[in-house]
Scaffold this active site. Structure first.
Site, PDB file in Angstrom:
ATOM      1  CE  LYS A   1      -2.472   2.730   3.419  1.00  0.00           C
ATOM      2  NZ  LYS A   1      -1.375   3.338   4.176  1.00  0.00           N
ATOM      3  CG  ASN A   2       2.249   2.878   3.513  1.00  0.00           C
ATOM      4  OD1 ASN A   2       1.096   3.243   3.244  1.00  0.00           O
ATOM      5  ND2 ASN A   2       2.644   2.651   4.762  1.00  0.00           N
TER       6      ASN A   2
ATOM      7  CB  CYS B   1      -4.674   6.811   9.984  1.00  0.00           C
ATOM      8  SG  CYS B   1      -5.192   5.336   9.123  1.00  0.00           S
TER       9      CYS B   1
ATOM     10  NE  ARG C   1       0.019  10.562   9.801  1.00  0.00           N
ATOM     11  CZ  ARG C   1      -0.404   9.583   9.000  1.00  0.00           C
ATOM     12  NH1 ARG C   1      -1.684   9.270   8.964  1.00  0.00           N
ATOM     13  NH2 ARG C   1       0.445   8.928   8.250  1.00  0.00           N
TER      14      ARG C   1
ATOM     15  CG  ASP D   1       2.559   1.658   9.438  1.00  0.00           C
ATOM     16  OD1 ASP D   1       2.137   2.609  10.111  1.00  0.00           O
ATOM     17  OD2 ASP D   1       3.064   1.795   8.313  1.00  0.00           O
TER      18      ASP D   1
ATOM     19  NE  ARG E   1      -7.018   5.236   4.077  1.00  0.00           N
ATOM     20  CZ  ARG E   1      -6.091   5.467   5.012  1.00  0.00           C
ATOM     21  NH1 ARG E   1      -6.442   5.547   6.272  1.00  0.00           N
ATOM     22  NH2 ARG E   1      -4.830   5.633   4.691  1.00  0.00           N
TER      23      ARG E   1
HETATM   24  N1  EPU Z   1       6.853  14.385  10.533  1.00  0.00           N
HETATM   25  C1  EPU Z   1       7.078  15.721  10.789  1.00  0.00           C
HETATM   26  N2  EPU Z   1       7.106  16.576   9.724  1.00  0.00           N
HETATM   27  C2  EPU Z   1       6.938  16.172   8.438  1.00  0.00           C
HETATM   28  C3  EPU Z   1       6.717  14.811   8.192  1.00  0.00           C
HETATM   29  C4  EPU Z   1       6.675  13.942   9.261  1.00  0.00           C
HETATM   30  O1  EPU Z   1       7.229  16.138  11.928  1.00  0.00           O
HETATM   31  O2  EPU Z   1       6.983  17.006   7.517  1.00  0.00           O
HETATM   32  C5  EPU Z   1       6.842  13.427  11.666  1.00  0.00           C
HETATM   33  C6  EPU Z   1       5.505  12.706  11.802  1.00  0.00           C
HETATM   34  O3  EPU Z   1       4.580  13.453  12.559  1.00  0.00           O
HETATM   35  C7  EPU Z   1       5.916  11.409  12.455  1.00  0.00           C
HETATM   36  C8  EPU Z   1       7.301  11.135  11.858  1.00  0.00           C
HETATM   37  O4  EPU Z   1       7.765  12.402  11.368  1.00  0.00           O
HETATM   38  O5  EPU Z   1       6.053  11.576  13.837  1.00  0.00           O
HETATM   39  C9  EPU Z   1       7.324  10.143  10.719  1.00  0.00           C
HETATM   40  O6  EPU Z   1       6.357  10.483   9.742  1.00  0.00           O
HETATM   41  P1  EPU Z   1       6.501  10.086   8.211  1.00  0.00           P
HETATM   42  O7  EPU Z   1       6.546  11.316   7.394  1.00  0.00           O
HETATM   43  O8  EPU Z   1       7.606   9.101   8.040  1.00  0.00           O
HETATM   44  O9  EPU Z   1       5.112   9.385   7.965  1.00  0.00           O
HETATM   45  P2  EPU Z   1       4.243   9.440   6.668  1.00  0.00           P
HETATM   46  O10 EPU Z   1       5.127   9.485   5.472  1.00  0.00           O
HETATM   47  O11 EPU Z   1       3.181  10.468   6.770  1.00  0.00           O
HETATM   48  C10 EPU Z   1       4.241   6.887   6.279  1.00  0.00           C
HETATM   49  C11 EPU Z   1       3.197   5.840   6.126  1.00  0.00           C
HETATM   50  C12 EPU Z   1       2.553   5.558   7.472  1.00  0.00           C
HETATM   51  C13 EPU Z   1       3.627   5.145   8.468  1.00  0.00           C
HETATM   52  C14 EPU Z   1       4.726   6.210   8.533  1.00  0.00           C
HETATM   53  C15 EPU Z   1       5.897   5.829   9.405  1.00  0.00           C
HETATM   54  C16 EPU Z   1       2.403   6.260   3.897  1.00  0.00           C
HETATM   55  C17 EPU Z   1       1.309   6.739   3.013  1.00  0.00           C
HETATM   56  N3  EPU Z   1       2.183   6.306   5.186  1.00  0.00           N
HETATM   57  O12 EPU Z   1       3.551   8.042   6.737  1.00  0.00           O
HETATM   58  O13 EPU Z   1       1.682   4.472   7.258  1.00  0.00           O
HETATM   59  O14 EPU Z   1       3.048   4.982   9.722  1.00  0.00           O
HETATM   60  O15 EPU Z   1       5.234   6.473   7.207  1.00  0.00           O
HETATM   61  O16 EPU Z   1       6.496   4.693   8.919  1.00  0.00           O
HETATM   62  O17 EPU Z   1       3.431   5.810   3.424  1.00  0.00           O
HETATM   63  C18 EPU Z   1      -0.171   3.092   7.656  1.00  0.00           C
HETATM   64  O18 EPU Z   1       0.200   2.424   6.674  1.00  0.00           O
HETATM   65  O19 EPU Z   1      -1.065   2.711   8.464  1.00  0.00           O
HETATM   66  C19 EPU Z   1       0.474   4.372   7.902  1.00  0.00           C
HETATM   67  C20 EPU Z   1      -0.031   5.283   8.714  1.00  0.00           C
END
Ligand code: EPU
Length: 428
Positions: free
Chosen positions: A22-23, A116, A121, A304, A396
């Site tokens: 998915k990701n 979610c 975030r 996750d 999702r």
């Molecule tokens: N963060 C910031 N600023 C940013 C971006 C992130 O402070 O600009 C913080 C976030 O708040 C969090 C940490 O950095 O505390 C990591 O966030 P990350 O950006 O890595 O998460 P994401 O890219 O929004 C993806 C996955 C998530 C998974 C996280 C962590 C996707 C679409 N989503 O989210 O997946 O939990 O990486 O591995 O790729 C799920 O699949 O259920 C899911 C939520």
């Protein structure tokens, strides 16, 4: 609207085939915008996030053909149509449209993403990257406006290791002028997958999968074929399920190296695991020992899988502690597990679980995708019937969940919500 009905206590065995990640999917699909001829992605999962992204590409003029898990996108007629509202609000990963549209059109208007609710975030690191590449970024009434005369390569140090920011900056930088260096980049396998697709499209990227990624911008990208990697989080969910309620489950189409932290923890608990090249066999421990886990960026224990793992720990002997360092508020599943008789308390970023407990079926609500997975695992090992609402979250991210589980011998089905339940959902 539907709910999931689970008759617990049936031992699960057999083989389950894992779908595409998915990701990865949610980044690969927007990445096709950057090409000037058709791109085919093979092996996509059958999940609502993929359908929503397909609709978004069509909204901006893309021609998309999606059949039997393979999607072909012809991006040649796409335009930089503003997407301030509507479908973009339905998923977190719509933020990848920012990087991809900025990379191709040098402008984009994208509504702030949904997804979610795991606590705050922010996307400040994505924006920092776009600005470093020369874009102006403003937030106007809940939509992000990105504009650049031209994008120029830059050295970008991420203050937070972020999967989304790393991929988004790659998407914007592959067609920028000159060299971009992303430092303190995330190292998740999905980042390598996106870099592989972009490289097949003609991009010049080095170092994906390490914490320094170097990109040499090119003028144009072309179409190609790409096969997505298997979903390590879906595979991990079935591994945990095999440990919780299995009698021997073979997980097929998996890359065991992507799950080393989970496998190590399961073995520490006494769970039997045999890993092959692209399969993992899991059978439960005779007596499962309590363990502590702490979620970390890859290759650490994935956030996750924290929620599904908590359901498993309710059956372990002793006290376990689960600490989420990525999303400190990712504990909405705990109240629901308590309704099922679990003995868990939350203290700050940690959940403390006392076991072993015999879980009881109950009416519970999935507040997010992985909370849903946790409740399904709990329901499958509980005594009696469990009803899980919030199914839209599970849809999702888990491809053919009911069919896959019934294939393993579970008794699980979907039912329409009653009128009273619909009312309760509206008032909640
Ligand atoms: N963060 C910031 N600023 C940013 C971006 C992130 O402070 O600009 C913080 C976030 O708040 C969090 C940490 O950095 O505390 C990591 O966030 P990350 O950006 O890595 O998460 P994401 O890219 O929004 C993806 C996955 C998530 C998974 C996280 C962590 C996707 C679409 N989503 O989210 O997946 O939990 O990486 O591995 O790729 C799920 O699949 O259920 C899911 C939520």
């Amino acid at each position: 609207m539907e709910k999931l009905m689970i008759a617990g206590g049936y031992p699960l065995k057999g083989t389950v085939r894992i779908s595409g990640a998915k990701n990865s999917a949610v980044a690969l699909i927007p990445a096709t915008i950057l090409a000037d001829s058709p791109v085919t992605i093979e092996g996509l999962p059958d999940i609502s996030d993929v359908q929503i992204l397909k609709g978004l590409l069509e909204e901006i003029g893309g021609s998309v053909d999606f059949a039997e898990n393979d999607m072909t996108v012809d991006p040649s007629s796409m335009i930089s149509m503003p997407l301030p509202n509507g479908k973009v609000k339905k998923l977190r990963a719509s933020y990848y449209l920012m990087g991809a549209m900025l990379g191709r059109f040098k402008k984009a208007v994208i509504g702030l993403p949904g997804g979610c609710h795991l606590g705050p975030r922010p996307i400040d690191q994505h924006i920092k990257g776009f600005e470093a590449l020369g874009a102006s970024v403003t937030n106007e009434q809940g939509a992000i406006y990105l504009r650049a005369d031209e994008l120029k390569g830059a050295r970008i140090y991420l203050d937070v290791v972020s999967v989304g920011a790393t991929i988004n900056i790659m998407l914007a930088a592959v067609r920028a002028k000159g060299k971009t260096i992303i430092e303190n980049a995330a190292k998740e396998p999905e980042i390598i997958d996106v870099a592989t697709l972009l490289t097949n499209m003609g991009a010049k990227i080095k170092g994906a999968g390490t914490d320094v990624i170097r990109i040499e911008g090119v003028d144009q990208l072309h179409g190609c074929r790409h096969t997505i990697i298997p979903d390590r989080i879906e595979a991990g969910t079935y591994l945990i399920l095999g440990a919780a309620a299995g009698e021997g489950i073979l997980i097929d189409n998996v890359i065991p190296q992507h799950l080393e932290s989970l496998i190590a923890k399961l073995r520490e608990m006494g769970v039997n695991i045999e890993a092959g090249d692209d399969q993992i066999f899991v059978s439960p421990a005779e007596r499962m020992k309590a363990v502590d886990i702490k979620t970390l960026v890859y290759p650490g224990f994935p956030t996750d899988l924290q929620q599904p793992f908590t359901s498993l720990l309710t059956g372990a002997e002793g006290t376990s502690m689960v600490t989420d360092t990525i999303y400190g508020a990712r504990f909405k599943h705990i109240d629901e597990l308590r309704r099922m008789n679990a003995n868990i308390k939350v203290e700050g970023r940690s959940a403390i679980i006392n076991g072993p407990i015999r879980l009881q079926g109950a009416k519970v609500k999935a507040s997010d995708l992985r909370a849903g997975a946790a409740l399904v695992i709990a329901g499958l090992k509980a005594e009696g019937i469990t009803e899980v609402t919030g199914l839209e979250h599970i849809d999702r991210g888990y491809s053919h969940l009911v069919e896959k589980l019934n294939g393993l011998g579970a008794t699980i089905w979907r039912e329409n919500l009653t009128k009273e339940e619909m009312e309760q959902m509206k008032n909640a």
